[in-house]
Design a protein around this motif. Sequence first.
Motif, mmCIF file in Angstrom:
data_model
loop_
_atom_site.group_PDB
_atom_site.id
_atom_site.type_symbol
_atom_site.label_atom_id
_atom_site.label_comp_id
_atom_site.label_asym_id
_atom_site.label_seq_id
_atom_site.Cartn_x
_atom_site.Cartn_y
_atom_site.Cartn_z
ATOM 1 N N PHE A 154 77.030 43.076 34.846
ATOM 2 C CA PHE A 154 77.343 44.423 34.377
ATOM 3 C C PHE A 154 77.446 44.426 32.854
ATOM 4 O O PHE A 154 76.877 45.284 32.173
ATOM 5 N N GLY A 155 78.163 43.436 32.309
ATOM 6 C CA GLY A 155 78.248 43.309 30.853
ATOM 7 C C GLY A 155 76.881 43.114 30.228
ATOM 8 O O GLY A 155 76.568 43.689 29.180
ATOM 9 N N ARG A 156 76.043 42.309 30.875
ATOM 10 C CA ARG A 156 74.685 42.087 30.369
ATOM 11 C C ARG A 156 73.900 43.396 30.305
ATOM 12 O O ARG A 156 73.219 43.682 29.309
ATOM 13 N N SER A 157 74.001 44.209 31.347
ATOM 14 C CA SER A 157 73.253 45.465 31.377
ATOM 15 C C SER A 157 73.743 46.443 30.316
ATOM 16 O O SER A 157 72.940 47.143 29.685
ATOM 17 N N VAL A 158 75.056 46.510 30.114
ATOM 18 C CA VAL A 158 75.597 47.406 29.083
ATOM 19 C C VAL A 158 75.061 47.015 27.711
ATOM 20 O O VAL A 158 74.597 47.860 26.935
ATOM 21 N N GLU A 159 75.106 45.724 27.409
ATOM 22 C CA GLU A 159 74.628 45.262 26.098
ATOM 23 C C GLU A 159 73.127 45.466 25.953
ATOM 24 O O GLU A 159 72.641 45.876 24.895
ATOM 25 N N ARG A 160 72.406 45.188 27.008
ATOM 26 C CA ARG A 160 70.949 45.339 26.955
ATOM 27 C C ARG A 160 70.571 46.795 26.699
ATOM 28 O O ARG A 160 69.687 47.088 25.882
ATOM 29 N N LEU A 161 71.251 47.715 27.364
ATOM 30 C CA LEU A 161 70.975 49.134 27.148
ATOM 31 C C LEU A 161 71.295 49.548 25.717
ATOM 32 O O LEU A 161 70.550 50.314 25.096
ATOM 33 N N ASP A 162 72.405 49.062 25.203
ATOM 34 C CA ASP A 162 72.776 49.385 23.825
ATOM 35 C C ASP A 162 71.692 48.928 22.851
ATOM 36 O O ASP A 162 71.252 49.689 21.979
ATOM 37 N N CYS A 177 85.744 52.583 35.826
ATOM 38 C CA CYS A 177 84.817 52.979 34.774
ATOM 39 C C CYS A 177 85.091 54.424 34.395
ATOM 40 O O CYS A 177 85.748 55.166 35.130
ATOM 41 N N ASN A 178 84.583 54.806 33.255
ATOM 42 C CA ASN A 178 84.752 56.158 32.754
ATOM 43 C C ASN A 178 83.666 57.035 33.380
ATOM 44 O O ASN A 178 82.501 56.976 32.983
ATOM 45 N N LEU A 179 84.048 57.839 34.351
ATOM 46 C CA LEU A 179 83.065 58.615 35.103
ATOM 47 C C LEU A 179 82.369 59.662 34.241
ATOM 48 O O LEU A 179 81.200 59.988 34.475
ATOM 49 N N SER A 180 83.066 60.187 33.253
ATOM 50 C CA SER A 180 82.420 61.173 32.383
ATOM 51 C C SER A 180 81.322 60.513 31.555
ATOM 52 O O SER A 180 80.279 61.114 31.284
ATOM 53 N N ALA A 181 81.537 59.249 31.165
ATOM 54 C CA ALA A 181 80.501 58.519 30.432
ATOM 55 C C ALA A 181 79.296 58.266 31.330
ATOM 56 O O ALA A 181 78.145 58.404 30.897
ATOM 57 N N VAL A 182 79.552 57.894 32.582
ATOM 58 C CA VAL A 182 78.459 57.685 33.537
ATOM 59 C C VAL A 182 77.648 58.964 33.693
ATOM 60 O O VAL A 182 76.407 58.950 33.670
ATOM 61 N N LEU A 200 73.644 50.959 37.119
ATOM 62 C CA LEU A 200 74.311 51.798 38.119
ATOM 63 C C LEU A 200 74.519 51.036 39.424
ATOM 64 O O LEU A 200 75.592 51.102 40.036
ATOM 65 N N ASN A 201 73.507 50.307 39.835
ATOM 66 C CA ASN A 201 73.623 49.513 41.055
ATOM 67 C C ASN A 201 74.723 48.466 40.923
ATOM 68 O O ASN A 201 75.521 48.246 41.841
ATOM 69 N N ARG A 202 74.779 47.839 39.752
ATOM 70 C CA ARG A 202 75.798 46.822 39.508
ATOM 71 C C ARG A 202 77.187 47.455 39.442
ATOM 72 O O ARG A 202 78.173 46.879 39.912
#
Length: 232
Positions: free
Chosen positions: A152-160, A190-195, A180-182
């Motif tokens: 999950f951390g990897r995906s957040v950083e990769r997207l950034d 998690c912050n649902l408004s951010a999602v 999202l799957n992760r």
Amino acid sequence: MGIISIKSTDNLFWLGRYVERVFTTLKMFTKCYDVLIDVDETAYVDFLKKLGLPNTYRYKSDFITNFLFDEGNPNSVLSTLLCAYDNAVVMRNELSSETMSYIQLAVNAMQRGKESGAPMLKLQEVFDCIFAFWGSADDYVESETTRNILKFGRSVERLDLYTRFSQPAPLVRKEFSILLNRLYKVGVACNLSAVDTLMKIILEKDDLEADKATIQNELARLFVTTPPEYYA
């Protein structure tokens, strides 16, 4: 592993982010390096701007050496890798010694690169160690929750970073679907408004350039290590 504490969740999340930050930043750096050598000696200025970092370098060789290897620079690749190592040390019992060893090997390769006359060759060793780290995590980390938080951390950083470097929208969309799957598997707040904001932008728009800052801000708000009520 049982129930994962907020602190351990935070360590795993940031371990995943730091490892991916090293990996993707180095991928983008190698492209910038080719331009620096063959085309434009000031190309590093735009590279730093995309990362949101100040230009504290005097010329290209100063940038190449110190952006990669300066431990006194918190934004250097080596400093980021050492942050990953610090988080790995804390979580060594959950990660396994095999998995953690690849972070240590990556640090060793970076430190040798600082003294090398051909530092770019050492970067390939770092790539190899990171690939091995993720493979080892799949093989040796027993807890599925631990693996999911790391990824999950990897995906957040990769997207950034994909957003910062204006990667194609389909690539960003694919990684967001993985995130999202992760997220549904990871079992952390998690912050649902951010999602919701990220879904509206990434899944519904073909041109993300105008929304880059919003995507980065929402990604920064996505992961919650304090109780969810804080975001009410």
